[in-house]
Write an enzyme that holds these catalytic residues in place. Structure first.
Site, PDB file in Angstrom:
ATOM      1  N   SER A 145       0.861  -1.203   0.000  1.00  0.00           N
ATOM      2  CA  SER A 145       0.000   0.000   0.000  1.00  0.00           C
ATOM      3  C   SER A 145       0.883   1.235   0.000  1.00  0.00           C
ATOM      4  CB  SER A 145      -0.868   0.031   1.263  1.00  0.00           C
ATOM      5  OG  SER A 145      -1.508   1.285   1.388  1.00  0.00           O
ATOM      6  N   TYR A 158      -1.474  -0.220  10.689  1.00  0.00           N
ATOM      7  CA  TYR A 158      -1.679  -0.626   9.285  1.00  0.00           C
ATOM      8  C   TYR A 158      -0.452  -0.306   8.416  1.00  0.00           C
ATOM      9  CZ  TYR A 158      -3.669  -0.904   4.569  1.00  0.00           C
ATOM     10  OH  TYR A 158      -3.894  -1.212   3.244  1.00  0.00           O
TER      11      TYR A 158
HETATM   12  N1  LIG Z   1      -8.757  -0.205  -0.941  1.00  0.00           N
HETATM   13  C1  LIG Z   1      -7.651   0.499  -0.815  1.00  0.00           C
HETATM   14  O1  LIG Z   1      -7.672   1.740  -0.856  1.00  0.00           O
HETATM   15  C2  LIG Z   1      -6.317  -0.202  -0.645  1.00  0.00           C
HETATM   16  C3  LIG Z   1      -5.164   0.583  -0.760  1.00  0.00           C
HETATM   17  C4  LIG Z   1      -3.931  -0.023  -0.590  1.00  0.00           C
HETATM   18  C5  LIG Z   1      -3.848  -1.379  -0.323  1.00  0.00           C
HETATM   19  N2  LIG Z   1      -4.981  -2.117  -0.212  1.00  0.00           N
HETATM   20  C6  LIG Z   1      -4.824  -3.546   0.090  1.00  0.00           C
HETATM   21  O2  LIG Z   1      -5.525  -4.326  -0.854  1.00  0.00           O
HETATM   22  C7  LIG Z   1      -5.934  -5.560  -0.258  1.00  0.00           C
HETATM   23  C8  LIG Z   1      -7.404  -5.779  -0.567  1.00  0.00           C
HETATM   24  O3  LIG Z   1      -8.124  -4.692  -0.068  1.00  0.00           O
HETATM   25  P1  LIG Z   1      -9.587  -4.276  -0.571  1.00  0.00           P
HETATM   26  O4  LIG Z   1      -9.606  -2.803  -0.633  1.00  0.00           O
HETATM   27  O5  LIG Z   1      -9.978  -5.088  -1.731  1.00  0.00           O
HETATM   28  O6  LIG Z   1     -10.397  -4.678   0.748  1.00  0.00           O
HETATM   29  P2  LIG Z   1     -11.766  -5.473   0.993  1.00  0.00           P
HETATM   30  O7  LIG Z   1     -12.755  -5.078  -0.033  1.00  0.00           O
HETATM   31  O8  LIG Z   1     -12.069  -5.278   2.432  1.00  0.00           O
HETATM   32  O9  LIG Z   1     -11.325  -6.967   0.740  1.00  0.00           O
HETATM   33  C9  LIG Z   1     -10.422  -7.604   1.623  1.00  0.00           C
HETATM   34  C10 LIG Z   1     -10.346  -9.052   1.256  1.00  0.00           C
HETATM   35  O10 LIG Z   1      -9.467  -9.729   2.149  1.00  0.00           O
HETATM   36  C11 LIG Z   1     -10.175 -10.828   2.729  1.00  0.00           C
HETATM   37  N3  LIG Z   1      -9.655 -11.065   4.065  1.00  0.00           N
HETATM   38  C12 LIG Z   1      -9.615 -10.209   5.116  1.00  0.00           C
HETATM   39  N4  LIG Z   1      -9.091 -10.819   6.186  1.00  0.00           N
HETATM   40  C13 LIG Z   1      -8.809 -12.093   5.818  1.00  0.00           C
HETATM   41  C14 LIG Z   1      -8.273 -13.216   6.486  1.00  0.00           C
HETATM   42  N5  LIG Z   1      -7.920 -13.157   7.780  1.00  0.00           N
HETATM   43  N6  LIG Z   1      -8.104 -14.366   5.799  1.00  0.00           N
HETATM   44  C15 LIG Z   1      -8.470 -14.436   4.501  1.00  0.00           C
HETATM   45  N7  LIG Z   1      -8.987 -13.415   3.810  1.00  0.00           N
HETATM   46  C16 LIG Z   1      -9.157 -12.257   4.473  1.00  0.00           C
HETATM   47  C17 LIG Z   1     -11.644 -10.412   2.707  1.00  0.00           C
HETATM   48  O11 LIG Z   1     -12.532 -11.519   2.719  1.00  0.00           O
HETATM   49  P3  LIG Z   1     -13.192 -12.082   4.092  1.00  0.00           P
HETATM   50  O12 LIG Z   1     -13.567 -10.878   4.908  1.00  0.00           O
HETATM   51  O13 LIG Z   1     -14.364 -12.890   3.616  1.00  0.00           O
HETATM   52  O14 LIG Z   1     -12.145 -12.914   4.728  1.00  0.00           O
HETATM   53  C18 LIG Z   1     -11.694  -9.736   1.347  1.00  0.00           C
HETATM   54  O15 LIG Z   1     -11.788 -10.669   0.316  1.00  0.00           O
HETATM   55  C19 LIG Z   1      -5.593  -5.445   1.225  1.00  0.00           C
HETATM   56  O16 LIG Z   1      -4.401  -6.127   1.503  1.00  0.00           O
HETATM   57  C20 LIG Z   1      -5.408  -3.945   1.419  1.00  0.00           C
HETATM   58  O17 LIG Z   1      -4.571  -3.659   2.503  1.00  0.00           O
HETATM   59  C21 LIG Z   1      -6.220  -1.564  -0.364  1.00  0.00           C
END
Ligand SMILES: NC(=O)c1ccc[n+]([C@@H]2O[C@H](COP(=O)([O-])OP(=O)(O)OC[C@H]3O[C@@H](n4cnc5c(N)ncnc54)[C@H](OP(=O)(O)O)[C@@H]3O)[C@@H](O)[C@H]2O)c1
Length: 254
Positions: A145, A158
Site C-alpha cells: 500500500s 496498518y
Molecule cells: N482499498 C484500498 O484503498 C487499498 C489501498 C492499498 C492497499 N490495499 C490492500 O488491498 C488488499 C485488498 O483490499 P480491498 O480494498 O480489496 O479490501 P476489501 O474489499 O475489504 O477486501 C479484503 C479481502 O481480504 C479478505 N480477508 C480479510 N481478512 C482475511 C483473512 N484473515 N483471511 C483471509 N482473507 C481475508 C476479505 O474476505 P473475508 O472478509 O471474507 O475474509 C476480502 O476478500 C488489502 O491487503 C489492502 O490492505 C487496499
C-alpha cells in the site's frame, strides 16, 4: 479487439478473492484463461465470486480459509494442487485495515490482529506456495500500500504492516529467484472498495481525499490494480524481480 489470454492452462490462487481488489483480480485472471482458486473467510461472497467467474466462461473454486490460521493456508494450497494439479501464480492480497486512530487509542491486541493477517498471513502463503511455484517457475504478487511510503497519521499499525510487506517482497524475491520464482508487489493508492470506504469513513470522504491529495484527483478502481497484478504475474514481466508497482494516481511521485 484481440482478447489477451496470458494465463491459459495456468492456475492462480487469490487470497481475499471474494471482494474488492482480490475479486477483480480473480475475474481478470479467469478472463485470461487461468483456473482460479479464491480464498477468504466469508463463504457466500466466495461462492458468488466463483459463480460470476463461471458465468463469464471461466473456471474457479472457493476455499474458506483465514490466512491468520496456518492450517487454513495449508489446506487452501493443498486444495489447489489436488483440484488443478499445479500452482503458477499467487496474488497475496488478503488484508485488513484493522483498527486505526491515535496510538493511545490502540491496543497490543489491535496490533497483533493486523499483523497476524497482513504480515504473518502473507508470509505463510509464500512459505507454503513456494515448493509448488518452484515446479512451475511461477510468481507471487504481494499487495502492499502507499500507506507504507507516506507518513499518514492514525496508521501506526496498518502502515507498518504494509511496510513489512514491502520488505518481505524484496527479501523473498532474492531468496525465491534461486528457485526460478519471481516475487513482486503492487502498491495501491486509494481504491474504491469496501475497505477504502471503511478506511476513510465513506466513499465520499475517500473521493474528497483523492481530490485534495492525489494528483489524478480521483481514487482508483479494483480493475486498475488487477491490470497491474496481471502484468507482474505475466511472462512479459519475466525479468521484473523484487519490484513495487505503485498504482496510485501519482500520490507517491509527488
Ligand atoms: N482499498 C484500498 O484503498 C487499498 C489501498 C492499498 C492497499 N490495499 C490492500 O488491498 C488488499 C485488498 O483490499 P480491498 O480494498 O480489496 O479490501 P476489501 O474489499 O475489504 O477486501 C479484503 C479481502 O481480504 C479478505 N480477508 C480479510 N481478512 C482475511 C483473512 N484473515 N483471511 C483471509 N482473507 C481475508 C476479505 O474476505 P473475508 O472478509 O471474507 O475474509 C476480502 O476478500 C488489502 O491487503 C489492502 O490492505 C487496499
Amino acid at each position: 479487439m484481440n482478447e489477451m489470454r496470458r494465463f491459459e492452462s495456468k492456475v492462480a490462487l487469490v487470497t481475499g478473492g471474494n471482494a474488492g481488489i482480490g475479486k477483480a483480480t480473480a475475474l481478470a485472471f479467469a478472463r485470461e484463461g487461468a483456473k482460479v482458486v479464491i480464498t477468504a473467510r466469508r463463504e457466500p461472497e466466495g461462492v458468488a465470486a466463483v459463480k460470476e467467474i463461471e458465468a463469464a466462461g471461466g473456471v474457479a473454486s472457493f476455499v474458506r480459509a483465514d490466512v491468520a490460521v496456518e492450517a487454513d493456508v495449508v489446506r487452501a494450497i493443498e486444495h489447489t494442487i489436488s483440484k488443478y494439479g499445479r500452482l503458477d501464480v499467487v496474488f497475496n492480497n488478503a488484508g485488513i485495515e484493522g483498527k486505526n486512530g491515535p496510538i493511545d487509542t490502540l491496543t497490543s491486541a489491535d496490533f497483533d490482529e493486523t499483523f497476524a493477517v497482513n504480515v504473518r498471513g502473507a508470509w505463510l502463503v509464500m512459505k507454503y506456495a513456494l515448493p509448488h511455484l518452484a515446479k512451475t517457475k511461477g510468481s507471487i504478487v504481494n499487495n502492499s500500500s502507499v500507506a507504507a511510503d507516506m507518513g499518514l497519521a492514525g496508521t501506526t499499525i496498518y502502515a507498518p504492516s504494509k511496510g513489512a510487506i514491502s520488505t518481505l517482497t524484496r527479501t523473498a524475491a532474492i531468496e525465491f529467484i534461486k528457485s526460478g520464482v519471481r516475487v513482486n508487489q503492487v502498491s495501491p493508492g486509494p481504491i474504491e472498495t469496501d475497505m477504502g470506504a471503511r478506511f476513510f469513513g465513506s466513499v465520499e470522504n475517500m473521493r474528497g481525499f483523492a481530490k485534495s491529495a492525489v494528483p489524478s484527483g480521483v481514487p482508483g478502481s479494483s480493475a486498475d490494480i488487477a491490470a497491474a497484478v496481471l502484468y507482474l504475474a505475466s511472462p512479459e514481466a519475466g525479468f521484473v524481480v523484487g519490484q513495487s508497482l505503485s498504482v496510485d494516481g501519482g500520490l507517491i511521485a509527488q
